[in-house]
Enzyme design. Structure first.
Site, PDB file in Angstrom:
ATOM      1  N   ASP A  15     -32.809  12.262  18.638  1.00  0.00           N
ATOM      2  CA  ASP A  15     -32.840  12.907  19.954  1.00  0.00           C
ATOM      3  C   ASP A  15     -33.986  12.447  20.840  1.00  0.00           C
ATOM      4  O   ASP A  15     -33.882  12.455  22.059  1.00  0.00           O
ATOM      5  CB  ASP A  15     -32.964  14.434  19.787  1.00  0.00           C
ATOM      6  CG  ASP A  15     -31.645  15.065  19.345  1.00  0.00           C
ATOM      7  OD1 ASP A  15     -30.593  14.621  19.826  1.00  0.00           O
ATOM      8  OD2 ASP A  15     -31.691  16.006  18.539  1.00  0.00           O
ATOM      9  N   HIS A  58     -25.922  11.393  17.111  1.00  0.00           N
ATOM     10  CA  HIS A  58     -26.241  11.588  15.695  1.00  0.00           C
ATOM     11  C   HIS A  58     -25.218  10.954  14.754  1.00  0.00           C
ATOM     12  O   HIS A  58     -25.145  11.322  13.582  1.00  0.00           O
ATOM     13  CB  HIS A  58     -26.349  13.086  15.390  1.00  0.00           C
ATOM     14  CG  HIS A  58     -27.394  13.791  16.197  1.00  0.00           C
ATOM     15  ND1 HIS A  58     -28.729  13.453  16.144  1.00  0.00           N
ATOM     16  CD2 HIS A  58     -27.306  14.822  17.079  1.00  0.00           C
ATOM     17  CE1 HIS A  58     -29.414  14.249  16.971  1.00  0.00           C
ATOM     18  NE2 HIS A  58     -28.574  15.079  17.552  1.00  0.00           N
ATOM     19  N   HIS A  81     -72.362  31.055  23.306  1.00  0.00           N
ATOM     20  CA  HIS A  81     -73.561  31.906  23.309  1.00  0.00           C
ATOM     21  C   HIS A  81     -73.445  33.087  22.369  1.00  0.00           C
ATOM     22  O   HIS A  81     -74.302  33.943  22.341  1.00  0.00           O
ATOM     23  CB  HIS A  81     -73.861  32.417  24.716  1.00  0.00           C
ATOM     24  CG  HIS A  81     -73.804  31.361  25.770  1.00  0.00           C
ATOM     25  ND1 HIS A  81     -72.675  31.120  26.518  1.00  0.00           N
ATOM     26  CD2 HIS A  81     -74.738  30.459  26.175  1.00  0.00           C
ATOM     27  CE1 HIS A  81     -72.902  30.120  27.352  1.00  0.00           C
ATOM     28  NE2 HIS A  81     -74.138  29.688  27.169  1.00  0.00           N
ATOM     29  N   ASP A 105     -25.757  21.389  24.365  1.00  0.00           N
ATOM     30  CA  ASP A 105     -25.161  20.052  24.337  1.00  0.00           C
ATOM     31  C   ASP A 105     -24.541  19.738  22.981  1.00  0.00           C
ATOM     32  O   ASP A 105     -25.188  19.220  22.079  1.00  0.00           O
ATOM     33  CB  ASP A 105     -26.186  18.980  24.704  1.00  0.00           C
ATOM     34  CG  ASP A 105     -25.502  17.716  25.202  1.00  0.00           C
ATOM     35  OD1 ASP A 105     -25.867  17.221  26.276  1.00  0.00           O
ATOM     36  OD2 ASP A 105     -24.579  17.234  24.508  1.00  0.00           O
ATOM     37  N   HIS A 130     -23.316  15.530  22.730  1.00  0.00           N
ATOM     38  CA  HIS A 130     -24.077  14.395  22.200  1.00  0.00           C
ATOM     39  C   HIS A 130     -24.031  14.318  20.669  1.00  0.00           C
ATOM     40  O   HIS A 130     -24.386  13.291  20.099  1.00  0.00           O
ATOM     41  CB  HIS A 130     -25.539  14.477  22.657  1.00  0.00           C
ATOM     42  CG  HIS A 130     -26.406  15.353  21.789  1.00  0.00           C
ATOM     43  ND1 HIS A 130     -26.264  16.715  21.712  1.00  0.00           N
ATOM     44  CD2 HIS A 130     -27.426  15.049  20.937  1.00  0.00           C
ATOM     45  CE1 HIS A 130     -27.158  17.213  20.874  1.00  0.00           C
ATOM     46  NE2 HIS A 130     -27.865  16.229  20.383  1.00  0.00           N
TER      47      HIS A 130
HETATM   48  S1  FES Z   1     -70.533  33.348  24.891  1.00  0.00           S
HETATM   49 FE1  FES Z   1     -70.951  32.117  26.579  1.00  0.00          FE
HETATM   50  S2  FES Z   1     -69.066  31.098  26.929  1.00  0.00           S
HETATM   51 FE2  FES Z   1     -68.613  32.424  25.297  1.00  0.00          FE
HETATM   52 FE   FE2 Z   2     -29.387  16.353  18.967  1.00  0.00          FE
END
Ligand code: FES
Ligand code: FE2
Lengths: 172, 452
Positions: free
Chosen positions: B368, B217, B109, B209, B212
């Site tokens: 990962d 890797h 609005h 970790d 791992h």
């Molecule tokens: S102006 Fe109405 S919801 Fe933002």
């Molecule tokens: Fe990793």
């Protein structure tokens, strides 16, 4: 001046069949064969683009994040990673289908290199449930070498801002 | 007490003394709902960095858990954060991820808010509201913001300790990297990706970790070479001990891999070469300033998590936020961290090296993700979900060290900082409020972890 001249007929067919061949090699994990199609000076990039308002010109920071910005050495490292045989994340193997479309081929008046624009659709299957799809655009430059056309530059535009497919740990 | 708190038996989730957690913490909706209320409602969460909103009017948008937020630079240079929600009927206010604005206008609005969050303009206010709308009551919902070394964090809880106190013991270590040499900056925009895992699986992985690394890797390390290749395959740790772990009162922790800062920047790449030269030239100064024992942190690789969901790799230059989207999914934000004083060429090389390893196309990131996801998704099975998680590695060997704040695990390969993470998790999940947590003996947590 660098003009882009449309390419037609058999010359265009050669470029398009090169693209298809490349896609097939990648789909079949023939990475070393693929590397022969890659120029030693390759510039290989893929980016995501941040969401910005159209009218906003005052925010000066880059709007692209290059999730891939690689040269020949790193592409080679990516392949070596698969070649170790220890890459459990692709074991059992992933399966790819790359579809290429909207291919436009131009020739740059300054260099004689081919400038190509195309769309790509990839379906990637991995593990039991993971089917992920990727749709992106590519702008690229191919140069004529002794053994045929070679990829000199690839810039991939990943349109999604938010990667649903988990990662892009594959060649685009 | 909230419904969520009556439904979850927090006591049963974590056994600090024995290094055990219930698997349900990765799956149950009720536990997740309580986490959103207790953990994400009370703890500091990463928002942005100075370098990403340098000018007045600059903003970024993001999340604090599942709440959407806007972070903006004010005219006086300070930073404010708001819910990214219009106070009229609740439409999202800002759709861009970053930018520079003079006002935020709602798309529904047309209510318009200043960068300070105040409601400024209501279309046809005179004609429609006839003086009955008190605009001062409809400003955006403001979030408490504090900063540390240019990093901004937000907190929904006015009672929470200051960000400085919250970071506590780990500041000592972060300063070695983030302050002493001119500071750091984050390079954006972040990449964003989705993982089907619980937010804690990557948070605990990054908090401590190192176990791992050599296994998960292995293929990446073999391909890249570098300092970590030595532990590939987890056959044996190098004999001088590899590193250490640190954990702190509110769950932040990290692991250190000695002298391995540029570890994943491939040994023969531009980033690797320039970065190794950079550390070789800078490290002697740090050792001179801090002494050999503490100065060794600079030039070492750090993997850490700022509780609850902000992780980093210093050396690999990765900065991550794991944003929860329900118990089984997260959105991953990844920025690159660089040192401000690095030459541009090195910064660029390091950023691309980070992306190649830990970005959304990252080689190691992909290693990962399966683990993170299966640790979560396996709990779909009822019998699996009733099981326990084990973080007993190094249990009984944690200690205090006069040179190093926090509780110290004596090997990088250990689960000290897991235990510290879940000790804090349990405490914050079960607490009435921050007052109750803060009035406890400030050293009690150490005894609880060390077992004396
Ligand atoms: S102006 Fe109405 S919801 Fe933002
Ligand atoms: Fe990793």
């Amino acid at each position: 001046m660098n003009e882009l001249i449309p390419v037609r007929g058999s010359e265009s067919e050669e470029v398009v069949s090169t693209l298809y061949r490349e896609a097939r090699l990648l789909d079949h994990e023939e990475y070393r064969e693929w590397m022969k199609m890659v120029h030693p000076d390759i510039q290989y990039q893929a980016y995501f683009q941040q969401l910005r308002y159209r009218k906003d010109k005052r925010y000066k920071l880059p709007d692209k994040v290059y999730t891939i910005d690689e040269r020949h050495d790193f592409l080679d490292a990516r392949i070596r990673q698969f070649e170790t045989g220890m890459q459990w994340s692709v074991d059992p193997p992933e399966r790819f289908r790359r579809s290429l479309s909207n291919i436009e081929v131009f020739k740059a008046s300054s260099t004689g290199n081919y400038q190509v624009f195309l769309n790509v659709f990839v379906v990637r299957n991995r593990r039991v449930h993971d089917e992920t799809t990727y749709s992106y655009g590519r702008e690229e430059e191919w140069v004529r070498g002794e053994a045929g056309l070679q990829l000199l530059k690839r810039v991939v535009s990943l349109d999604e801002r938010f990667l649903l497919g988990k990662n892009v740990n594959f060649f685009l | 007490m909230s419904t969520n708190r009556t439904q979850v038996d927090v006591e049963s989730l974590v056994d600090v003394k024995n290094g055990i957690q219930a698997k349900r913490i990765f799956w149950d909706q009720q536990i997740y709902d309580l986490e959103i209320e207790q953990i994400f409602g009370k703890c500091w969460q990463f928002l942005t960095h100075d370098s990403l909103i340098p000018n007045p009017g600059d903003f970024t948008t993001g999340y604090m858990a599942e709440d959407e937020v806007i972070v903006t630079r004010q005219d006086d240079g300070s930073v404010k954060a708001f819910l990214n929600v219009c106070t009229h009927r609740g439409a999202r206010l800002v759709a861009a991820e970053a930018g520079n604005a003079r006002a935020f206008s709602c798309t529904y609005h047309g209510w318009s808010f200043g960068m300070d969050g105040a409601l400024k303009v209501v279309p046809m206010e005179e004609e429609l509201y006839r003086g009955s709308l008190d605009k001062s009551k409809f400003g955006l919902r403001e979030i408490r913001v504090e900063s540390y070394r240019g990093l901004y964090y937000g907190n929904f809880d006015a009672q929470a300790p200051s960000l400085n106190d919250y970071l506590g013991d780990v500041k000592f270590y972060l300063d070695i990297w983030m302050d002493i040499n001119g500071g750091i900056e984050l390079v954006g925009p972040p990449s964003r990706s989705l993982l089907n895992c619980n937010w804690k699986t990557p948070a605990e992985n990054f908090v401590g970790d190192a176990y791992h690394v050599g296994w998960t890797h292995l293929a990446s390390l073999m391909a890249l070479g570098g300092e970590l290749a030595a532990i590939g395959g987890n056959e044996a740790p190098p004999n001088e001990g590899l590193g250490m772990q640190v954990t702190s009162r509110f769950g932040h922790g990290f692991g250190v891999l000695w002298d391995a800062a540029p570890a994943v920047h491939a040994i023969n790449s531009k980033a690797g070469t320039l970065y190794r030269e950079w550390f070789a030239s800078r490290k002697p100064k740090m050792v001179e300033k801090l002494g050999a024992k503490v100065g060794r942190i600079y030039g070492s690789h750090l993997n850490g998590t700022v509780f609850p969901n902000n992780s980093y790799l210093l050396g690999t230059n990765t900065f991550k936020l794991w944003v929860p989207r329900g118990p089984h999914q997260i959105e991953v934000f990844t920025w690159a961290i660089v040192e401000k004083e690095m030459p541009a060429e090195l910064k660029n090389a390091v950023v691309s090296g980070m992306n190649s390893t830990f970005g959304s196309a990252g080689m190691l990131e992909a290693d990962d993700s399966d683990n993170m996801e299966t640790m979560t998704q396996n709990n779909r099975g009822r019998m699996t979900r009733e099981g326990k998680l084990n973080s007993q590695l190094g249990l009984g060997f944690d200690k205090l060290d006069p040179d190093f704040p926090g509780v110290i695990g004596q090997s990088a390969i250990g689960e000290t900082s897991y235990r510290g993470f879940y000790r804090a998790y349990k405490e914050i999940m079960g607490a009435d409020n921050w007052k109750a947590i803060l009035k406890l003996d400030p050293d009690a947590w150490k005894h609880e972890l060390i077992g004396q």
